[in-house]
Design an enzyme around this catalytic site. Structure first.
Site, PDB file in Angstrom:
ATOM      1  CG  ASP A 150      71.599  66.239  85.948  1.00  0.00           C
ATOM      2  OD1 ASP A 150      70.220  66.415  86.033  1.00  0.00           O
ATOM      3  OD2 ASP A 150      72.177  66.579  85.165  1.00  0.00           O
ATOM      4  CB  SER A 162      70.245  67.844  78.728  1.00  0.00           C
ATOM      5  OG  SER A 162      71.380  68.806  79.069  1.00  0.00           O
ATOM      6  CG  HIS A 196      69.405  69.585  83.727  1.00  0.00           C
ATOM      7  ND1 HIS A 196      70.747  68.293  83.565  1.00  0.00           N
ATOM      8  CD2 HIS A 196      69.464  69.820  82.370  1.00  0.00           C
ATOM      9  CE1 HIS A 196      71.139  68.473  82.369  1.00  0.00           C
ATOM     10  NE2 HIS A 196      70.437  69.456  81.496  1.00  0.00           N
TER      11      HIS A 196
END
Length: 259
Positions: free
Chosen positions: A109, A205, A64
């Site tokens: 992910d 992230s 992402h």
């Protein structure tokens, strides 16, 4: 509300979707300058994330975190101070588990980035090897990043922050997020502090979860606000994809992730 932990470029956006955009570590302290040699900052036109250098030419991060005009920086400790061995690179190639670049809250992910020019090991830059064995529930794990150190109001530091959190059984995260219909089993790791106060958050992230010295997880998603009691975060399990990663690095770019 769950947060994909990414920092938007120009405007700092809190995304209320089930993925942690790149966030800063809540409840941590400034990392020792020698402990984050593996840590990359990953910028795109729309976001800031973290990543992990796994050899001189490859960085592992979250799917992402993908975006246009990707720049990767290594060897950075203080945004106000430039060190002689800081390195800036661009993404020459990007690889995803699925050709469609799809991922979910609980699977795939992960993104592997080949740098346009390999970096050199130095005082502030060194890779972290892929894991050789699974982590144990109850392990104390280390997280680090450049994300916000406060939530929901955001405060971004000039230096990366580090914190210790605990590795839980996946069922703990399953119970924490009933509204998302998570599957009974998952290829993610569940980690945090049950009483709250420490967590990854916006702009962390893609960063690493390090348990007993091994790179076990990639920061994926968690609660918004961050660091709430009984709301641990989820991390992509690196061990499940090591064969895929090693095959890509070896030149077998047609290989697919395990189902």
């Amino acid at each position: 509300m769950v947060l994909i932990r990414v920092l938007a470029n120009l405007l700092i956006l809190q995304l209320s979707y089930a993925q942690k955009s790149s966030e800063l570590v809540i409840g941590g302290d400034e990392c020792n300058i020698n402990e984050h040699r593996l840590l990359a900052i990953v910028y795109t036109n729309s976001s800031q994330c973290a990543g992990t250098l796994i050899n001189q030419e490859w960085v592992l991060t979250a799917a992402h975190c993908d975006g246009e005009n990707m720049d990767i920086y290594l060897g950075v400790h203080n945004e106000s101070v430039q060190y002689d061995d800081e390195e800036g690179r661009v993404a020459a190639e990007k690889f995803f588990c699925l050709s469609s670049r799809n991922y979910t809250k609980w699977d795939k992910d992960i993104m592997l980035i080949r740098l346009n020019i390999p970096v050199r090991n130095s005082t502030h830059i060194a890779p972290l090897s892929l894991p050789s064995s699974p982590p144990s529930v109850g392990s104390v794990c280390r997280v680090m990043g450049w994300g916000t150190i406060t939530s929901p109001n955001e405060t971004y530091p000039d230096v990366p922050h580090c914190a210790n959190i605990n590795l839980f059984d996946y069922e703990v995260c399953l119970a924490a997020y009933p509204e998302f219909g998570l599957p009974a089993t998952s290829r993610t790791l569940c980690a945090g502090i049950q009483q709250g106060g420490k967590d990854t958050c916006g702009s962390d992230s893609g960063g690493s979860l390090i348990c007993n010295g091994q790179f076990q997880g990639i920061v994926s998603w968690g609660d918004n606000p961050c660091a709430q009691p009984h709301k641990p975060a989820l991390y992509t399990k690196v061990l499940d994809d090591t064969e895929w990663i090693q095959s890509i690095i070896a030149g077998n770019t047609a290989v697919t992730c395990p189902p």
